[in-house]
Motif scaffolding. Structure first.
Motif, mmCIF file in Angstrom:
data_model
loop_
_atom_site.group_PDB
_atom_site.id
_atom_site.type_symbol
_atom_site.label_atom_id
_atom_site.label_comp_id
_atom_site.label_asym_id
_atom_site.label_seq_id
_atom_site.Cartn_x
_atom_site.Cartn_y
_atom_site.Cartn_z
ATOM 1 N N TYR A 101 112.054 51.805 45.413
ATOM 2 C CA TYR A 101 111.367 52.325 46.505
ATOM 3 C C TYR A 101 110.324 51.422 47.240
ATOM 4 N N THR A 102 110.910 50.555 47.769
ATOM 5 C CA THR A 102 110.012 49.311 48.428
ATOM 6 C C THR A 102 109.307 49.881 49.654
ATOM 7 N N SER A 103 109.783 50.619 50.330
ATOM 8 C CA SER A 103 109.161 51.012 51.692
ATOM 9 C C SER A 103 108.264 52.273 51.340
ATOM 10 N N ASN A 104 107.862 52.720 50.428
ATOM 11 C CA ASN A 104 106.786 53.860 50.254
ATOM 12 C C ASN A 104 105.380 53.551 50.639
ATOM 13 N N ILE A 105 105.079 54.397 51.321
ATOM 14 C CA ILE A 105 103.493 54.201 52.146
ATOM 15 C C ILE A 105 102.659 55.034 50.860
ATOM 16 N N LEU A 106 101.846 54.305 50.343
ATOM 17 C CA LEU A 106 101.218 55.116 49.194
ATOM 18 C C LEU A 106 99.322 54.904 49.706
ATOM 19 N N ASN A 107 99.052 56.132 49.604
ATOM 20 C CA ASN A 107 97.403 56.126 50.223
ATOM 21 C C ASN A 107 97.215 55.910 51.782
ATOM 22 N N GLY A 108 98.451 55.976 52.334
ATOM 23 C CA GLY A 108 98.162 55.416 53.956
ATOM 24 C C GLY A 108 97.473 56.481 54.718
ATOM 25 N N VAL A 109 97.213 56.266 55.814
ATOM 26 C CA VAL A 109 96.362 56.889 56.897
ATOM 27 C C VAL A 109 97.565 57.992 57.404
ATOM 28 N N ALA A 110 97.399 59.164 57.262
ATOM 29 C CA ALA A 110 98.405 60.193 57.856
ATOM 30 C C ALA A 110 97.743 60.733 59.171
ATOM 31 N N HIS A 111 96.308 60.626 59.330
ATOM 32 C CA HIS A 111 95.959 61.100 60.714
ATOM 33 C C HIS A 111 96.226 62.336 61.378
ATOM 34 N N PHE A 112 96.286 63.474 60.469
ATOM 35 C CA PHE A 112 96.695 64.622 61.110
ATOM 36 C C PHE A 112 95.682 65.283 62.163
ATOM 37 N N GLU A 113 96.325 66.119 62.984
ATOM 38 C CA GLU A 113 95.523 66.834 63.995
ATOM 39 C C GLU A 113 94.290 67.581 63.398
ATOM 40 N N ASP A 114 94.766 68.504 62.761
ATOM 41 C CA ASP A 114 93.591 69.247 61.931
ATOM 42 C C ASP A 114 93.899 70.268 60.737
ATOM 43 N N THR A 115 93.963 69.632 59.373
ATOM 44 C CA THR A 115 94.288 70.160 58.263
ATOM 45 C C THR A 115 93.757 71.327 58.063
ATOM 46 N N SER A 116 92.417 71.711 58.355
ATOM 47 C CA SER A 116 91.874 73.008 58.082
ATOM 48 C C SER A 116 92.468 74.106 58.732
ATOM 49 N N LEU A 117 93.310 73.949 59.795
ATOM 50 C CA LEU A 117 93.995 74.747 60.887
ATOM 51 C C LEU A 117 95.600 74.691 60.530
ATOM 52 N N ASN A 118 95.930 74.150 59.286
ATOM 53 C CA ASN A 118 97.362 73.827 59.465
ATOM 54 C C ASN A 118 98.030 73.263 60.413
ATOM 55 N N LYS A 119 97.290 72.253 61.106
ATOM 56 C CA LYS A 119 97.913 71.422 62.285
ATOM 57 C C LYS A 119 98.458 70.273 61.749
ATOM 58 N N TYR A 120 99.383 70.062 61.382
ATOM 59 C CA TYR A 120 99.952 68.663 60.603
ATOM 60 C C TYR A 120 100.715 67.800 61.511
ATOM 61 N N ILE A 121 100.404 67.776 62.908
ATOM 62 C CA ILE A 121 101.149 66.857 63.737
ATOM 63 C C ILE A 121 100.278 65.676 63.523
ATOM 64 N N ILE A 122 101.018 64.339 63.582
ATOM 65 C CA ILE A 122 100.408 63.194 63.261
ATOM 66 C C ILE A 122 100.080 62.628 64.492
ATOM 67 N N GLY A 123 98.773 61.921 64.497
ATOM 68 C CA GLY A 123 98.135 61.370 65.713
ATOM 69 C C GLY A 123 98.614 59.850 65.926
ATOM 70 N N LYS A 124 97.956 59.198 66.827
ATOM 71 C CA LYS A 124 98.477 57.814 67.117
ATOM 72 C C LYS A 124 97.966 56.830 66.234
ATOM 73 N N GLU A 125 97.285 57.121 65.266
ATOM 74 C CA GLU A 125 96.739 56.342 64.162
ATOM 75 C C GLU A 125 97.380 56.445 62.787
#
Length: 64
Positions: free
Chosen positions: A1-25
């Motif tokens: 598993y050499t390509s795993n991203i561990l503890n990376g920045v997900a930059h979700f739109e709004d997790t409190s509103l269940n909006k898991y679209i990722i942003g430009k970051e």
């Protein structure tokens, strides 16, 4: 598993509103395998993902 991203920045739109679209970051941008994305060419909202696919159910949004 050499390509795993561990503890990376997900930059979700709004997790409190269940909006898991990722942003430009998000570190998931352009990290999915193209061959796999061709099997499912559209994300959950119908956005094309056959070129430079992102990891996850959504292609990223440049809006945030």
């Amino acid at each position: 598993y050499t390509s795993n991203i561990l503890n990376g920045v997900a930059h979700f739109e709004d997790t409190s509103l269940n909006k898991y679209i990722i942003g430009k970051e998000s570190e998931a941008i352009n990290k999915a395998e193209s061959a796999t994305a061709l099997l499912v060419p559209f994300d959950i909202l119908g956005v094309i993902r056959s070129v430079n696919p992102d990891i996850g159910a959504y292609q990223h949004s440049e809006d945030f």
